[in-house]
Design a protein around this motif. Structure first.
Motif, PDB file in Angstrom:
ATOM      1  N   SER A  27       0.785  -1.367  -0.179  1.00 43.67           N
ATOM      2  CA  SER A  27       0.205  -0.223   0.181  1.00 43.67           C
ATOM      3  C   SER A  27       0.703   1.123  -0.287  1.00 43.67           C
ATOM      4  CB  SER A  27      -0.713   0.224   1.372  1.00 43.67           C
ATOM      5  OG  SER A  27       0.121   0.107   2.640  1.00 43.67           O
ATOM      6  N   THR A  28       2.254   1.406   0.523  1.00 46.14           N
ATOM      7  CA  THR A  28       2.920   2.354   0.717  1.00 46.14           C
ATOM      8  C   THR A  28       3.493   2.288  -0.489  1.00 46.14           C
ATOM      9  OG1 THR A  28       4.110   1.012   2.095  1.00 46.14           O
ATOM     10  CG2 THR A  28       2.924   2.042   3.068  1.00 46.14           C
ATOM     11  N   PHE A  29       3.695   0.958  -1.310  1.00 46.40           N
ATOM     12  CA  PHE A  29       4.633   1.700  -2.424  1.00 46.40           C
ATOM     13  C   PHE A  29       4.184   2.226  -3.751  1.00 46.40           C
ATOM     14  CE2 PHE A  29       8.623  -0.009  -4.796  1.00 46.40           C
ATOM     15  CZ  PHE A  29       8.132  -0.680  -6.004  1.00 46.40           C
ATOM     16  N   ARG A  30       5.814   3.198  -3.924  1.00 47.56           N
ATOM     17  CA  ARG A  30       5.366   4.118  -5.292  1.00 47.56           C
ATOM     18  C   ARG A  30       6.177   3.357  -6.148  1.00 47.56           C
ATOM     19  NH1 ARG A  30       7.194   8.164  -6.474  1.00 47.56           N
ATOM     20  NH2 ARG A  30       9.270   8.472  -4.950  1.00 47.56           N
ATOM     21  N   PHE A  31       5.467   2.936  -7.322  1.00 48.01           N
ATOM     22  CA  PHE A  31       6.047   2.193  -8.203  1.00 48.01           C
ATOM     23  C   PHE A  31       6.523   3.300  -9.512  1.00 48.01           C
ATOM     24  CE2 PHE A  31       6.460  -1.161 -10.439  1.00 48.01           C
ATOM     25  CZ  PHE A  31       6.033  -1.712 -12.148  1.00 48.01           C
ATOM     26  N   GLY A  32       7.302   3.785  -9.172  1.00 45.45           N
ATOM     27  CA  GLY A  32       7.927   5.423 -10.004  1.00 45.45           C
ATOM     28  C   GLY A  32       8.991   5.345 -11.232  1.00 45.45           C
ATOM     29  N   VAL A  33       9.845   5.327 -10.479  1.00 46.26           N
ATOM     30  CA  VAL A  33      11.173   5.584 -11.021  1.00 46.26           C
ATOM     31  C   VAL A  33      11.700   3.316 -10.756  1.00 46.26           C
ATOM     32  CG1 VAL A  33      13.040   5.864 -11.984  1.00 46.26           C
ATOM     33  CG2 VAL A  33      11.849   7.800 -11.622  1.00 46.26           C
ATOM     34  N   MET A  34      12.139   2.712 -11.200  1.00 46.80           N
ATOM     35  CA  MET A  34      12.370   1.793 -11.064  1.00 46.80           C
ATOM     36  C   MET A  34      13.884   1.825 -11.454  1.00 46.80           C
ATOM     37  SD  MET A  34       9.976   0.414  -8.953  1.00 46.80           S
ATOM     38  CE  MET A  34      10.029  -1.131  -9.150  1.00 46.80           C
ATOM     39  N   GLY A  35      14.309   0.397 -10.854  1.00 50.66           N
ATOM     40  CA  GLY A  35      15.741  -0.043 -11.392  1.00 50.66           C
ATOM     41  C   GLY A  35      16.144  -1.699 -11.484  1.00 50.66           C
ATOM     42  N   TRP A  36      16.801  -1.525 -12.101  1.00 50.63           N
ATOM     43  CA  TRP A  36      17.195  -3.169 -11.745  1.00 50.63           C
ATOM     44  C   TRP A  36      18.861  -3.690 -11.403  1.00 50.63           C
ATOM     45  CZ3 TRP A  36      15.694  -7.951 -11.340  1.00 50.63           C
ATOM     46  CH2 TRP A  36      13.743  -8.429 -12.161  1.00 50.63           C
ATOM     47  N   TYR A  37      19.487  -4.093 -10.421  1.00 51.48           N
ATOM     48  CA  TYR A  37      20.663  -4.244  -9.676  1.00 51.48           C
ATOM     49  C   TYR A  37      20.678  -5.260  -9.542  1.00 51.48           C
ATOM     50  CZ  TYR A  37      18.236   0.274  -7.294  1.00 51.48           C
ATOM     51  OH  TYR A  37      18.017   1.412  -6.620  1.00 51.48           O
ATOM     52  N   ARG A  38      22.367  -5.294  -9.421  1.00 44.45           N
ATOM     53  CA  ARG A  38      23.209  -6.951  -9.251  1.00 44.45           C
ATOM     54  C   ARG A  38      23.930  -6.610  -8.386  1.00 44.45           C
ATOM     55  NH1 ARG A  38      25.458  -7.697 -14.716  1.00 44.45           N
ATOM     56  NH2 ARG A  38      27.843  -6.495 -14.935  1.00 44.45           N
ATOM     57  N   GLN A  39      24.002  -8.136  -7.824  1.00 44.39           N
ATOM     58  CA  GLN A  39      24.932  -8.051  -6.658  1.00 44.39           C
ATOM     59  C   GLN A  39      26.405  -9.520  -7.274  1.00 44.39           C
ATOM     60  OE1 GLN A  39      24.355  -7.990  -2.580  1.00 44.39           O
ATOM     61  NE2 GLN A  39      27.115  -7.424  -2.111  1.00 44.39           N
ATOM     62  N   ALA A  40      27.324  -9.545  -7.268  1.00 47.73           N
ATOM     63  CA  ALA A  40      28.271 -10.454  -7.758  1.00 47.73           C
ATOM     64  C   ALA A  40      29.171 -10.750  -6.575  1.00 47.73           C
ATOM     65  CB  ALA A  40      28.819 -10.144  -9.069  1.00 47.73           C
ATOM     66  N   PRO A  41      29.047 -12.335  -6.591  1.00 45.65           N
ATOM     67  CA  PRO A  41      30.118 -12.647  -5.256  1.00 45.65           C
ATOM     68  C   PRO A  41      31.487 -11.422  -5.327  1.00 45.65           C
ATOM     69  CG  PRO A  41      29.098 -14.569  -6.564  1.00 45.65           C
ATOM     70  CD  PRO A  41      29.367 -12.994  -7.562  1.00 45.65           C
ATOM     71  N   GLY A  42      31.407 -11.130  -3.602  1.00 48.14           N
ATOM     72  CA  GLY A  42      32.222 -10.243  -3.571  1.00 48.14           C
ATOM     73  C   GLY A  42      32.338  -8.879  -4.191  1.00 48.14           C
ATOM     74  N   LYS A  43      30.982  -8.263  -4.727  1.00 45.90           N
ATOM     75  CA  LYS A  43      31.298  -7.433  -5.369  1.00 45.90           C
ATOM     76  C   LYS A  43      29.953  -6.224  -4.789  1.00 45.90           C
ATOM     77  CE  LYS A  43      33.504  -7.988  -9.442  1.00 45.90           C
ATOM     78  NZ  LYS A  43      33.192  -7.393 -11.030  1.00 45.90           N
ATOM     79  N   GLN A  44      30.072  -5.353  -4.778  1.00 43.35           N
ATOM     80  CA  GLN A  44      29.070  -4.159  -4.277  1.00 43.35           C
ATOM     81  C   GLN A  44      28.046  -4.598  -4.927  1.00 43.35           C
ATOM     82  OE1 GLN A  44      30.365   0.016  -3.361  1.00 43.35           O
ATOM     83  NE2 GLN A  44      31.212  -0.334  -1.153  1.00 43.35           N
ATOM     84  N   ARG A  45      26.858  -4.118  -4.448  1.00 42.06           N
ATOM     85  CA  ARG A  45      25.868  -3.853  -5.619  1.00 42.06           C
ATOM     86  C   ARG A  45      25.833  -3.029  -6.527  1.00 42.06           C
ATOM     87  NH1 ARG A  45      20.639  -4.037  -1.997  1.00 42.06           N
ATOM     88  NH2 ARG A  45      20.972  -6.490  -1.680  1.00 42.06           N
ATOM     89  N   GLU A  46      24.943  -2.754  -7.775  1.00 41.23           N
ATOM     90  CA  GLU A  46      25.734  -1.939  -8.445  1.00 41.23           C
ATOM     91  C   GLU A  46      24.285  -1.897  -9.630  1.00 41.23           C
ATOM     92  OE1 GLU A  46      28.055  -2.937 -12.069  1.00 41.23           O
ATOM     93  OE2 GLU A  46      27.975  -4.380 -12.217  1.00 41.23           O
ATOM     94  N   LEU A  47      23.494  -0.980  -9.970  1.00 43.40           N
ATOM     95  CA  LEU A  47      22.428  -0.390 -10.970  1.00 43.40           C
ATOM     96  C   LEU A  47      22.774  -0.546 -12.379  1.00 43.40           C
ATOM     97  CD1 LEU A  47      19.437   0.790 -11.206  1.00 43.40           C
ATOM     98  CD2 LEU A  47      20.798   3.520 -11.896  1.00 43.40           C
ATOM     99  N   VAL A  48      22.196  -2.058 -12.347  1.00 41.22           N
ATOM    100  CA  VAL A  48      21.810  -2.190 -14.000  1.00 41.22           C
ATOM    101  C   VAL A  48      21.371  -0.919 -15.193  1.00 41.22           C
ATOM    102  CG1 VAL A  48      21.757  -4.312 -15.992  1.00 41.22           C
ATOM    103  CG2 VAL A  48      23.289  -4.485 -13.441  1.00 41.22           C
TER     104      VAL A  48
END
Length: 120
Positions: A27-48
């Motif tokens: 109910s509180t989620f705004r389906f606005g600008v969205m992104g896909w992110y990924r996190q590889a083993p041993g790495k920081q999460r990044e925006l894809v």
């Protein structure tokens, strides 16, 4: 309460394709600008990839792709289904990661993600 449920990952050979889906709810989620992110083993999460909301143009407009995925990945959305997609073609072993969707900027809450494994 917000829920982000990613799916569509799996094991694929290099050069193969996968289509990821993410269903957002709450109910509180705004389906606005969205992104896909990924996190590889041993790495920081990044925006894809990032896509605008559908407020102005139905279906939104992709506004960002990481250099490493340009020309291979395509982000899209279906607002009627509160779903964001990531079509991934020409997969490479370096694309192996857990993939997540979230708002832009991201919420503190993250879903469980979906694992993509690309074998050489």
């Amino acid at each position: 309460q917000v829920q982000l449920v990613e799916s569509g990952g799996g094991l694929v050979q290099a050069g193969g394709s996968l289509r990821l889906s993410c269903v957002a709810s709450g109910s509180t989620f705004r389906f606005g600008v969205m992104g896909w992110y990924r996190q590889a083993p041993g790495k920081q999460r990044e925006l894809v990839a990032e896509i605008t909301s559908a407020a102005i143009i139905s279906g939104g407009i992709p506004t960002y792709y990481a250099d490493s995925v340009k020309g291979r990945f395509t982000i899209s959305r279906d607002n009627a289904k509160n779903t964001v997609y990531l079509q991934m073609n020409g997969l490479k072993p370096e694309d192996t990661a857990v993939y997540y969707c979230n708002q832009r900027p991201p919420l503190d809450y993250w879903g469980r993600g979906t694992l993509v494994t690309v074998s050489s």
